[in-house]
Design a protein around this motif. Structure first.
Motif, PDB file in Angstrom:
ATOM      1  N   PRO A  33       0.792  -1.248   0.000  1.00  0.00           N
ATOM      2  CA  PRO A  33       0.000   0.000   0.000  1.00  0.00           C
ATOM      3  C   PRO A  33       0.817   1.289   0.000  1.00  0.00           C
ATOM      4  O   PRO A  33       0.398   2.269  -0.591  1.00  0.00           O
ATOM      5  N   ASN A  34       1.970   1.320   0.635  1.00  0.00           N
ATOM      6  CA  ASN A  34       2.735   2.564   0.732  1.00  0.00           C
ATOM      7  C   ASN A  34       3.908   2.641  -0.239  1.00  0.00           C
ATOM      8  O   ASN A  34       4.772   3.502  -0.094  1.00  0.00           O
ATOM      9  N   MET A  35       3.942   1.766  -1.229  1.00  0.00           N
ATOM     10  CA  MET A  35       5.026   1.783  -2.212  1.00  0.00           C
ATOM     11  C   MET A  35       4.895   3.000  -3.120  1.00  0.00           C
ATOM     12  O   MET A  35       3.791   3.438  -3.439  1.00  0.00           O
ATOM     13  N   LEU A  36       6.034   3.522  -3.534  1.00  0.00           N
ATOM     14  CA  LEU A  36       6.056   4.601  -4.513  1.00  0.00           C
ATOM     15  C   LEU A  36       6.054   4.005  -5.914  1.00  0.00           C
ATOM     16  O   LEU A  36       6.512   2.884  -6.121  1.00  0.00           O
ATOM     17  N   PHE A  37       5.530   4.749  -6.878  1.00  0.00           N
ATOM     18  CA  PHE A  37       5.551   4.272  -8.259  1.00  0.00           C
ATOM     19  C   PHE A  37       6.977   3.977  -8.700  1.00  0.00           C
ATOM     20  O   PHE A  37       7.234   3.029  -9.422  1.00  0.00           O
ATOM     21  N   ALA A  38       7.913   4.776  -8.237  1.00  0.00           N
ATOM     22  CA  ALA A  38       9.318   4.567  -8.607  1.00  0.00           C
ATOM     23  C   ALA A  38       9.840   3.221  -8.103  1.00  0.00           C
ATOM     24  O   ALA A  38      10.723   2.629  -8.718  1.00  0.00           O
ATOM     25  N   ASP A  39       9.291   2.729  -7.003  1.00  0.00           N
ATOM     26  CA  ASP A  39       9.723   1.437  -6.454  1.00  0.00           C
ATOM     27  C   ASP A  39       9.456   0.284  -7.417  1.00  0.00           C
ATOM     28  O   ASP A  39      10.144  -0.730  -7.380  1.00  0.00           O
ATOM     29  N   VAL A  40       8.442   0.424  -8.248  1.00  0.00           N
ATOM     30  CA  VAL A  40       8.102  -0.625  -9.217  1.00  0.00           C
ATOM     31  C   VAL A  40       8.281  -0.128 -10.650  1.00  0.00           C
ATOM     32  O   VAL A  40       7.749  -0.699 -11.592  1.00  0.00           O
ATOM     33  N   GLU A  41       9.036   0.966 -10.781  1.00  0.00           N
ATOM     34  CA  GLU A  41       9.421   1.524 -12.075  1.00  0.00           C
ATOM     35  C   GLU A  41       8.236   1.845 -12.990  1.00  0.00           C
ATOM     36  O   GLU A  41       8.215   1.490 -14.162  1.00  0.00           O
ATOM     37  N   ILE A  42       7.256   2.536 -12.436  1.00  0.00           N
ATOM     38  CA  ILE A  42       6.097   2.966 -13.212  1.00  0.00           C
ATOM     39  C   ILE A  42       6.408   4.322 -13.831  1.00  0.00           C
ATOM     40  O   ILE A  42       6.749   5.274 -13.132  1.00  0.00           O
ATOM     41  N   ALA A  43       6.279   4.421 -15.144  1.00  0.00           N
ATOM     42  CA  ALA A  43       6.591   5.646 -15.885  1.00  0.00           C
ATOM     43  C   ALA A  43       5.448   6.658 -15.786  1.00  0.00           C
ATOM     44  O   ALA A  43       4.309   6.310 -15.471  1.00  0.00           O
ATOM     45  N   SER A  44       5.771   7.899 -16.106  1.00  0.00           N
ATOM     46  CA  SER A  44       4.783   8.969 -16.017  1.00  0.00           C
ATOM     47  C   SER A  44       3.589   8.744 -16.945  1.00  0.00           C
ATOM     48  O   SER A  44       2.459   9.083 -16.598  1.00  0.00           O
ATOM     49  N   VAL A  45       3.821   8.156 -18.104  1.00  0.00           N
ATOM     50  CA  VAL A  45       2.712   7.864 -19.023  1.00  0.00           C
ATOM     51  C   VAL A  45       1.748   6.878 -18.373  1.00  0.00           C
ATOM     52  O   VAL A  45       0.529   7.012 -18.484  1.00  0.00           O
TER      53      VAL A  45
END
Length: 70
Positions: free
Chosen positions: A29-41
């Protein structure tokens, strides 16, 4: 219409697992998008999904990096 935060979290996690993340990647629940390499798009796709799924509109001025990190 009342929106349950747990329901939103569950639906967004489902969307990411089904459409974005590689198999075997887990979400917390508290993971950042960067932690799972989610791009801005992908973040924009997620916003569009959230708007459609929950019938809410997110104002453009709220689409800031600090509001979209997790």
């Amino acid at each position: 219409m009342s929106i349950d935060k747990a329901k939103i979290t569950e639906e967004l996690s489902w969307y990411l697992r089904e459409n974005v993340l590689a198999k075997g990647i887990s979400l917390e629940p508290n993971m950042l998008f960067a932690d799972v390499e989610i791009a801005s798009v992908t973040v924009i796709e997620l916003v569009m999904f959230r708007e459609e799924e929950f019938r809410i509109e997110i104002p453009a001025e709220q689409l800031l990096p600090e509001n979209m990190s997790s």
